[in-house]
Motif scaffolding. Structure first.
Motif, PDB file in Angstrom:
ATOM      1  N   GLU A 243       7.369 -11.406  -1.889  1.00 28.21           N
ATOM      2  CA  GLU A 243       5.939 -11.751  -2.182  1.00 28.21           C
ATOM      3  C   GLU A 243       5.428 -10.328  -3.153  1.00 28.21           C
ATOM      4  OE1 GLU A 243       4.204 -11.301   1.503  1.00 28.21           O
ATOM      5  OE2 GLU A 243       5.378 -12.997   2.289  1.00 28.21           O
ATOM      6  N   ARG A 244       4.249 -10.783  -4.071  1.00 23.97           N
ATOM      7  CA  ARG A 244       4.028 -10.018  -5.015  1.00 23.97           C
ATOM      8  C   ARG A 244       3.710  -8.733  -4.588  1.00 23.97           C
ATOM      9  NH1 ARG A 244      -0.906  -8.578  -7.656  1.00 23.97           N
ATOM     10  NH2 ARG A 244      -1.975 -10.126  -6.150  1.00 23.97           N
ATOM     11  N   LEU A 245       2.695  -8.439  -3.683  1.00 26.01           N
ATOM     12  CA  LEU A 245       2.481  -7.114  -3.263  1.00 26.01           C
ATOM     13  C   LEU A 245       3.566  -6.134  -2.824  1.00 26.01           C
ATOM     14  CD1 LEU A 245      -1.253  -7.343  -1.619  1.00 26.01           C
ATOM     15  CD2 LEU A 245      -0.419  -6.442  -3.766  1.00 26.01           C
ATOM     16  N   PRO A 246       4.221  -6.407  -1.906  1.00 26.46           N
ATOM     17  CA  PRO A 246       5.640  -5.601  -1.465  1.00 26.46           C
ATOM     18  C   PRO A 246       6.444  -5.242  -2.904  1.00 26.46           C
ATOM     19  CG  PRO A 246       5.143  -7.406   0.132  1.00 26.46           C
ATOM     20  CD  PRO A 246       4.324  -7.896  -1.148  1.00 26.46           C
ATOM     21  N   VAL A 247       6.791  -6.199  -3.407  1.00 27.22           N
ATOM     22  CA  VAL A 247       7.350  -6.095  -4.675  1.00 27.22           C
ATOM     23  C   VAL A 247       6.884  -4.840  -5.471  1.00 27.22           C
ATOM     24  CG1 VAL A 247       8.580  -6.796  -6.818  1.00 27.22           C
ATOM     25  CG2 VAL A 247       8.633  -8.376  -4.809  1.00 27.22           C
ATOM     26  N   GLU A 248       5.393  -5.141  -5.745  1.00 24.98           N
ATOM     27  CA  GLU A 248       4.935  -4.099  -6.655  1.00 24.98           C
ATOM     28  C   GLU A 248       4.711  -2.658  -5.997  1.00 24.98           C
ATOM     29  OE1 GLU A 248       1.014  -5.485  -7.527  1.00 24.98           O
ATOM     30  OE2 GLU A 248       1.675  -7.075  -9.023  1.00 24.98           O
ATOM     31  N   GLU A 249       4.886  -2.656  -4.657  1.00 21.42           N
ATOM     32  CA  GLU A 249       4.423  -1.664  -3.915  1.00 21.42           C
ATOM     33  C   GLU A 249       6.024  -0.812  -3.966  1.00 21.42           C
ATOM     34  OE1 GLU A 249       3.066  -0.228   0.021  1.00 21.42           O
ATOM     35  OE2 GLU A 249       1.134  -1.299  -1.041  1.00 21.42           O
TER      36      GLU A 249
END
Ligand code: ADP
Ligand code: MG
Length: 323
Positions: free
Chosen positions: A223-229
């Motif tokens: 998902e977007r947030l876990p990838v960015e983090e």
């Protein structure tokens, strides 16, 4: 000497499940394993239906657990320092030190400092008793601050030692024993205590930087947030000289979805999966499917199968990717 494996990642992505599954896998392979939770929301106890405290507790053959409570650890840490000092410093200095310690105990970062101190203790004390020490770490931000702390704590200890030397010099002069100052300093219990702590810290730091002994595994969801983090965290750790060796992408949907809602989700998921392999060319990437059942010991064993590659340390760890 044990290998140390840290599982990091955002809250809820599956760190505790993955750390527990991997620890179980090590234990099944007859490696004596210690699973340490430093997450304030303790869930190891729920997973293993056992009371786990701050002492090493046997959970299964070859598997031991330990839960660290940051708030308790922080109080204990401050008290330990106080008790050590009470015996050796003058009341005036003690009062000053107590003020500083009390200020420190409510300052942000004192829980991290205490946790880190505990981690250092585990690395130094349990390192020889176990083949694997698996840390179910607190969420990303905290973990990162912990990794940066050795330098801060080292500097703090240096300052304390300097102050102590200064105080000793002054008291030495008052007693007209200036010429014995060197001897007093060599025997001073406070200085000994502080320099022991510093040595412990440096030993743990060595472990933290030893690629053969320490592995950092990040868990994320597609998902977007876990990838960015994760990208941010991998970058920050690299700056501290700590390579992230492996990524575990958890809760992957099964492939053959019927048309409709889940098929749409699957398309979105696939785009994140390809983003992940592009963004992290240096990491080994493991996939774990979404389980149909709640995570219990049986599902942990299933998850463990997907984590089996973690038992092997790649050569040139964190430098070459196999994804
Ligand atoms: N692969 C999976 N399939 C199904 N449920 C999962 C999976 N991984 C984790 N879970 C569930 O997701 C929730 C969060 O997992 P947990 O391991 O506690 O995450 P974290 O420690 O990162 O906060 C838990 O309820 C857990 O049972
Ligand atoms: Mg957890």
């Amino acid at each position: 000497m044990a290998r140390f494996v840290f599982f990091g990642g955002k809250g809820g992505v599956g760190k505790t499940s993955c750390a527990a599954a991997f620890a179980l896998l090590c234990a099944k392979n007859q490696q004596k394993t210690l699973l340490v939770s430093t997450d304030p929301a303790h869930s190891l106890a729920d997973l293993f239906h056992a009371r786990i405290g701050c002492e090493v507790t046997e959970l299964a053959p070859f598997l031991f657990g330990m839960e660290i409570n940051p708030a308790e650890e922080s109080t204990r840490y401050i008290n330990r320092v106080k008790n050590n000092l009470i015996q050796v410093v003058s009341p005036v200095i003690l009062e000053e030190i107590e003020k500083q310690l009390d200020a420190a105990s409510i300052s942000p970062g004192s829980e991290e400092a205490a946790l880190f101190d505990k981690m250092v203790e585990i690395i130094n004390e349990n390192g020889n008793d176990f083949d694997q020490v698996v840390f179910d770490t607190a969420p990303t931000g905290h973990t990162l601050r912990l990794m940066a702390l050795p330098e801060l704590l080292g500097a703090w200890l240096d300052r304390l030692m300097e102050k102590r030397r200064h105080a000793l010099k002054l008291s030495g002069m008052a007693m007209r024993k200036g010429h014995e100052a060197e001897e007093i300093m060599a025997k001073d219990p406070v200085l000994t205590l502080l320099s022991n702590r510093k040595a412990n810290l440096e030993r743990a730091r060595e472990v933290l930087l030893d690629r053969q002994r320490l592995r950092f595994v990040f868990v994320l969801n597609p998902e977007r947030l876990p990838v960015e983090e994760t990208a941010k965290a991998v970058g920050v750790l690299a700056k501290h000289g700590i390579p992230v060796n492996d990524l575990v992408v958890n809760r992957i949907l099964p492939d053959d979805q019927p048309p409709g809602f889940w098929q749409k989700r699957k398309v979105i998921e696939s785009s994140y999966l390809s983003q992940i392999s592009q963004k992290f060319p240096a990491q080994r990437i493991l996939h774990i499917p979404l389980m149909e059942m709640e995570i219990d010991e049986t599902t942990l064993e299933k998850m463990a199968v997907w984590l089996a590659p973690l038992l092997e340390i790649k050569e040139a760890d964190g430098v070459e990717g196999t994804a």
